[in-house]
Design a protein around this motif. Structure first.
Motif, short mmCIF file in Angstrom:
data_model
loop_
_atom_site.label_atom_id
_atom_site.label_comp_id
_atom_site.label_asym_id
_atom_site.label_seq_id
_atom_site.Cartn_x
_atom_site.Cartn_y
_atom_site.Cartn_z
N ALA A 1 -28.23 60.27 90.14
CA ALA A 1 -27.44 61.36 89.56
C ALA A 1 -26.34 61.80 90.52
O ALA A 1 -25.20 62.04 90.11
CB ALA A 1 -28.35 62.54 89.22
N LYS B 1 -23.69 58.95 90.54
CA LYS B 1 -22.94 58.89 89.28
C LYS B 1 -21.92 60.01 89.18
O LYS B 1 -20.90 59.87 88.52
CB LYS B 1 -23.89 58.93 88.08
CG LYS B 1 -24.53 57.61 87.78
CD LYS B 1 -25.30 57.65 86.48
CE LYS B 1 -25.82 56.26 86.16
NZ LYS B 1 -26.56 56.24 84.90
N ASN B 2 -22.21 61.13 89.83
CA ASN B 2 -21.29 62.26 89.82
C ASN B 2 -20.34 62.24 91.02
O ASN B 2 -19.65 63.22 91.28
CB ASN B 2 -22.07 63.58 89.74
CG ASN B 2 -22.64 63.79 88.36
OD1 ASN B 2 -21.92 63.75 87.37
ND2 ASN B 2 -23.93 63.98 88.28
N CYS C 1 -30.62 70.18 90.77
CA CYS C 1 -30.07 69.74 89.49
C CYS C 1 -28.79 70.48 89.15
O CYS C 1 -27.82 69.87 88.70
CB CYS C 1 -31.10 69.92 88.38
SG CYS C 1 -32.44 68.71 88.44
N VAL D 1 -26.62 68.17 86.47
CA VAL D 1 -27.48 67.50 85.50
C VAL D 1 -28.56 68.46 85.01
O VAL D 1 -28.95 69.39 85.72
CB VAL D 1 -28.16 66.23 86.08
CG1 VAL D 1 -27.11 65.22 86.49
CG2 VAL D 1 -29.07 66.56 87.24
N LYS D 2 -29.06 68.19 83.82
CA LYS D 2 -30.16 68.98 83.29
C LYS D 2 -31.46 68.46 83.90
O LYS D 2 -31.67 67.25 83.96
CB LYS D 2 -30.21 68.88 81.77
CG LYS D 2 -29.01 69.53 81.13
CD LYS D 2 -29.11 69.50 79.63
CE LYS D 2 -27.87 70.18 79.06
NZ LYS D 2 -27.99 70.43 77.66
N SER E 1 -33.34 65.71 82.14
CA SER E 1 -32.82 64.34 82.21
C SER E 1 -33.41 63.58 83.38
O SER E 1 -33.62 62.37 83.30
CB SER E 1 -31.29 64.34 82.28
OG SER E 1 -30.84 64.86 83.51
N ILE E 2 -33.70 64.29 84.47
CA ILE E 2 -34.35 63.66 85.62
C ILE E 2 -35.83 63.41 85.31
O ILE E 2 -36.36 62.33 85.56
CB ILE E 2 -34.22 64.54 86.88
CG1 ILE E 2 -32.74 64.77 87.25
CG2 ILE E 2 -35.01 63.95 88.04
CD1 ILE E 2 -31.97 63.55 87.68
#
Length: 85
Positions: free
Chosen positions: A20, A23-24, A61, A66-67, A70-71
Motif C-alpha cells: 500500500a 502503490k501510493n 492506514c 487506504v481503508k 482493504s488491508i
C-alpha cells in the motif's frame, strides 16, 4: 529481546502495508511524518521487528490513504472459524 516467531499471517499483513505504501508512492519517511513518528518506526513494523496494535494500524492506514478493511481482506482467513456465521 528475543526475535518474534515467524507468523505467516503477520507476514502477509506486513506485505500488504508495504505494498500500500509503495502503490501510493510514499517513502517510509513520508508515512512516519504523517503519523508523527520517526522513520525507524515504519521500518520496524515493515520488517517485523515490532507489531502494530489496532489503534496504530488505523493511524498507519490513514497515513497510507487506504481503508483498513482493504488491508485486512488481504489476510488469509481460511483456517479460522467464522466468528459470526
Amino acid at each position: 529481546m528475543a526475535s518474534m516467531a515467524r507468523n505467516t499471517k503477520y507476514e502477509h499483513f506486513q506485505g500488504a502495508l508495504i505494498e500500500a505504501r509503495q502503490k501510493n508512492n510514499l517513502t517510509q519517511q513520508e508515512v512516519a511524518s504523517r503519523i508523527g513518528k520517526p522513520q525507524s518506526y515504519v521500518s520496524k513494523y515493515e520488517s517485523g521487528e515490532r507489531r502494530l496494535d489496532v489503534v496504530e494500524f488505523l493511524d498507519v492506514c490513514k497515513a497510507l490513504g487506504v481503508k483498513p478493511i482493504s488491508i485486512l481482506k488481504r489476510l488469509d482467513t481460511d483456517d479460522q472459524e467464522e466468528i459470526y456465521p
